[in-house]
Write an enzyme that holds these catalytic residues in place. Structure first.
Site, PDB file in Angstrom:
ATOM      1  CE1 TYR A   1      -4.017   2.046   0.405  1.00 49.11           C
ATOM      2  CE2 TYR A   1      -2.477   3.466   1.573  1.00 49.11           C
ATOM      3  CZ  TYR A   1      -3.689   3.283   0.931  1.00 49.11           C
ATOM      4  OH  TYR A   1      -4.561   4.318   0.812  1.00 49.11           O
TER       5      TYR A   1
ATOM      6  CG  ASP B   1      -1.317  18.442 -21.339  1.00 45.58           C
ATOM      7  OD1 ASP B   1      -0.714  17.345 -21.264  1.00 45.58           O
ATOM      8  OD2 ASP B   1      -2.531  18.541 -21.566  1.00 45.58           O
TER       9      ASP B   1
ATOM     10  CE  LYS C   1      -3.960  11.000 -24.201  1.00 47.42           C
ATOM     11  NZ  LYS C   1      -4.769  11.048 -22.973  1.00 47.42           N
TER      12      LYS C   1
ATOM     13  CG  PHE D   1      -7.291  18.340 -24.033  1.00 42.12           C
ATOM     14  CD1 PHE D   1      -7.482  17.833 -25.309  1.00 42.12           C
ATOM     15  CD2 PHE D   1      -7.585  17.534 -22.951  1.00 42.12           C
ATOM     16  CE1 PHE D   1      -7.960  16.533 -25.497  1.00 42.12           C
ATOM     17  CE2 PHE D   1      -8.058  16.234 -23.139  1.00 42.12           C
ATOM     18  CZ  PHE D   1      -8.240  15.733 -24.409  1.00 42.12           C
ATOM     19  CB  THR D   2     -12.113  18.174 -23.678  1.00 37.97           C
ATOM     20  OG1 THR D   2     -11.255  17.029 -23.561  1.00 37.97           O
ATOM     21  CG2 THR D   2     -12.423  18.411 -25.151  1.00 37.97           C
TER      22      THR D   2
ATOM     23  NE  ARG E   1     -11.723  15.861 -29.639  1.00 35.91           N
ATOM     24  CZ  ARG E   1     -11.606  15.433 -28.369  1.00 35.91           C
ATOM     25  NH1 ARG E   1     -10.440  15.055 -27.898  1.00 35.91           N
ATOM     26  NH2 ARG E   1     -12.643  15.401 -27.586  1.00 35.91           N
TER      27      ARG E   1
ATOM     28  CG  PHE F   1     -16.476  15.246 -26.377  1.00 35.52           C
ATOM     29  CD1 PHE F   1     -16.256  16.329 -25.537  1.00 35.52           C
ATOM     30  CD2 PHE F   1     -15.616  14.164 -26.308  1.00 35.52           C
ATOM     31  CE1 PHE F   1     -15.195  16.311 -24.632  1.00 35.52           C
ATOM     32  CE2 PHE F   1     -14.550  14.143 -25.416  1.00 35.52           C
ATOM     33  CZ  PHE F   1     -14.348  15.226 -24.573  1.00 35.52           C
TER      34      PHE F   1
HETATM   35  N1  F0G Z   1      -4.128  16.559 -22.053  1.00 33.79           N
HETATM   36  C1  F0G Z   1      -4.154  16.212 -23.346  1.00 33.79           C
HETATM   37  C2  F0G Z   1      -3.448  17.037 -24.347  1.00 33.79           C
HETATM   38  C3  F0G Z   1      -4.870  15.067 -23.741  1.00 33.79           C
HETATM   39  O1  F0G Z   1      -4.888  14.727 -25.022  1.00 33.79           O
HETATM   40  C4  F0G Z   1      -5.546  14.308 -22.753  1.00 33.79           C
HETATM   41  C5  F0G Z   1      -6.339  13.144 -23.124  1.00 33.79           C
HETATM   42  C6  F0G Z   1      -5.490  14.728 -21.429  1.00 33.79           C
HETATM   43  C7  F0G Z   1      -4.760  15.860 -21.114  1.00 33.79           C
HETATM   44  C8  F0G Z   1      -6.231  14.010 -20.338  1.00 33.79           C
HETATM   45  O2  F0G Z   1      -5.596  12.815 -20.036  1.00 33.79           O
HETATM   46  O3  F0G Z   1      -7.279  11.089 -20.671  1.00 33.79           O
HETATM   47  O4  F0G Z   1      -5.326  10.546 -19.215  1.00 33.79           O
HETATM   48  O5  F0G Z   1      -7.190  11.915 -18.346  1.00 33.79           O
HETATM   49  N2  F0G Z   1      -6.637  12.893 -24.305  1.00 33.79           N
HETATM   50  C9  F0G Z   1      -7.337  11.739 -24.811  1.00 33.79           C
HETATM   51  C10 F0G Z   1      -7.555  11.902 -26.289  1.00 33.79           C
HETATM   52  C11 F0G Z   1      -8.569  11.381 -24.069  1.00 33.79           C
HETATM   53  O6  F0G Z   1      -8.236  11.046 -26.870  1.00 33.79           O
HETATM   54  O7  F0G Z   1      -7.050  12.853 -26.889  1.00 33.79           O
HETATM   55  P1  F0G Z   1      -6.406  11.530 -19.549  1.00 33.79           P
END
Ligand code: F0G
Length: 461
Positions: A76, A219, A262, A128-129, A386, A453
């Site tokens: 843990y 990021d 990624k 970014f979303t 997108r 989305f």
């Molecule tokens: N920042 C970027 C630039 C991203 O592309 C993503 C995720 C995140 C942050 C968030 O990371 O998913 O690990 O919580 N992108 C994915 C995509 C979902 O399909 O582009 P996460």
């Protein structure tokens, strides 16, 4: 036939385990897509042939990483895999402190909560979303300070992820530096088409912000991919290794959030890294509330081991050349046949320009969502919208954001598909393009409150 002196390019690995693909009929796809409300996020993967929804957590791990999974120390507290991960983040990213999180948005949540006070502004090189939503939920307003070229799919600017220093200065002048806790700078900007920033631009951002006490948070999700573009495109970097370039980028920042799903070649994982003592202390307080203890942050020991090993693999030259080479292979194929795509071809995906693909559809008919649906119907290939659906609404006015870029993303998972899969994908896009005039567009019939989305439902117009 004369023999070439340079051997052809090939994937720098051989395949040890295979996963069969599913082929569906047109009738099955019609039914599956209707059931999914014309949203590719809602399709069960068993109805998908080539899955280009995302490069997030969808990569193939190496034998080294899988071997590391067996070395998971599932204590843990104080797992030795945490120590390996901490050492890897220090060695490759250069930051002092590490807080693991279950994925990128976990780290965004911590950073936003600690740094942001209601009324703050967070400038960023395009939104970014999940990143923007965490900033907004913490009370900030996101301000896009990316250069104008980023919003133009045809601009061939080599660094479309660059910050416009005039726009950044204007945000700081308007509210004062004390209301701008940090600038959020993303490597290979996702929503712009996977476009990098340059080292020169990063240095300028740092020079502008540092004297004012405004921090720089990266990021780092696709920062190694950004480093590869710096190596290829920026004078003075051709002879530097990706590892050196990555460290140099991070040296101009105070910390980063990371989706290790990624660049770092794992199926799950992320982290917050920082050089700031106070931020680290406060993030440790919060991580135990939202993720898990500060030495696992929601991950199993084996996940941290796979991540530590994946980070080391991510900066290998042959890996990155093949990764981005494959994306460019698909992109160049499409460009040669006159398919409208965002150029230059980005790091992780080829982005179809749905505005021009369907120049008869207004943005309110969701052209990019329509294209994702049509491509799936044509071929079983899954892509992602997108455009206006992803952009969501302004939290204050409730109006739709109307991004200039209305894109459908063909996202390439790392080390998963072959060049033959890219050929099949290109052929599917050509067939969809040939019958583009028949597309009628979609209307949204269910709209979730946050990040719509992911779960929105549509009906054909
Ligand atoms: N920042 C970027 C630039 C991203 O592309 C993503 C995720 C995140 C942050 C968030 O990371 O998913 O690990 O919580 N992108 C994915 C995509 C979902 O399909 O582009 P996460």
């Amino acid at each position: 036939m004369s023999r070439p002196t340079v051997r052809s390019w090939a994937e720098p690995y051989k395949i040890k385990v295979v996963e069969p693909l599913t082929v569906t009929t047109r009738d099955q796809r019609d039914a599956a897509l209707a059931e999914a409300g014309y949203n590719t996020f809602l399709l069960p993967s068993r109805f998908v042939y080539i899955d280009l929804l995302t490069d997030s957590g969808t990569g193939a791990m190496s034998d080294e990483q899988w071997a590391g999974m067996m070395l998971g120390d599932e204590a843990y507290a104080g797992s030795r895999n945490f120590e390996h991960l901490e050492a890897a983040v220090r060695e490759y990213y250069g930051f002092k402190y590490l807080v693991p999180t279950h994925q990128g948005r976990g780290a965004e949540h911590l950073l936003s909560r600690v740094k942001i006070k209601p009324g703050d502004r967070i400038p960023g090189n395009m939104y970014f979303t999940t990143t923007r939503l965490h900033q907004e939920l913490a009370g900030a307003t996101f301000v896009d300070v990316v250069i104008d070229e980023a919003h133009d799919p045809d601009s061939l600017h080599p660094f479309k992820g660059n910050v416009d220093l005039g726009k950044l200065q204007a945000v700081i002048d308007e509210v004062g530096p004390e209301r701008v806790p940090y600038v959020c700078l993303a490597g290979t900007v996702n929503m712009a088409g996977g476009q990098p920033f340059s080292m020169a631009n990063l240095r300028e951002v740092r020079a502008l912000t540092e004297p004012l006490g405004v921090k720089v948070y990266l990021d780092a999700t696709r920062l190694v991919e950004n480093a590869y573009f710096v190596q290829r495109r920026e004078p003075g970097y051709a002879e530097k290794s990706l590892k050196e370039i990555l460290l140099e980028i991070c040296a101009h920042a105070d910390g980063c959030t990371m989706s290790a799903k990624k660049d770092s070649l794992v199926n799950i994982g992320g982290f917050l890294a920082t050089n700031e003592d106070d931020l680290y202390e406060e993030a440790c307080n919060l991580v135990v509330v939202f993720e898990g203890l500060h030495t696992y942050g929601g991950l199993a020991g084996r996940d941290m081991e796979a991540m530590a090993r994946g980070i080391a693999e991510s900066v290998r030259q042959e890996h990155m050349a093949a990764r981005i080479g494959q994306v460019e292979y698909l992109g160049d194929h499409l460009v040669s046949e006159g398919i409208p795509v965002v150029r230059p071809i980005g790091g992780h995906a080829v982005f179809l320009d749905a505005r021009r693909f369907y120049d008869h559809l207004p943005q309110d008919a969701f052209p990019a969502q329509t294209l994702a649906a049509e491509l799936y119907l044509e071929s079983g290939i899954r892509s992602m919208e997108r455009g206006i659906a992803s952009a969501g609404r302004d939290p204050v006015t409730g109006e739709n954001h109307r991004p200039n870029l209305e894109l459908t993303r063909l996202t390439i998972p790392r080390r998963v598909y072959t060049q033959a899969h890219m050929d099949v994908t290109a052929e599917a896009v050509y067939a969809t393009y040939d019958r583009r005039r028949q597309a009628r567009g979609l209307k949204m019939v269910y709209e979730p409150k946050y990040l719509r989305f992911f779960r929105a439902r549509f009906e054909p117009l």
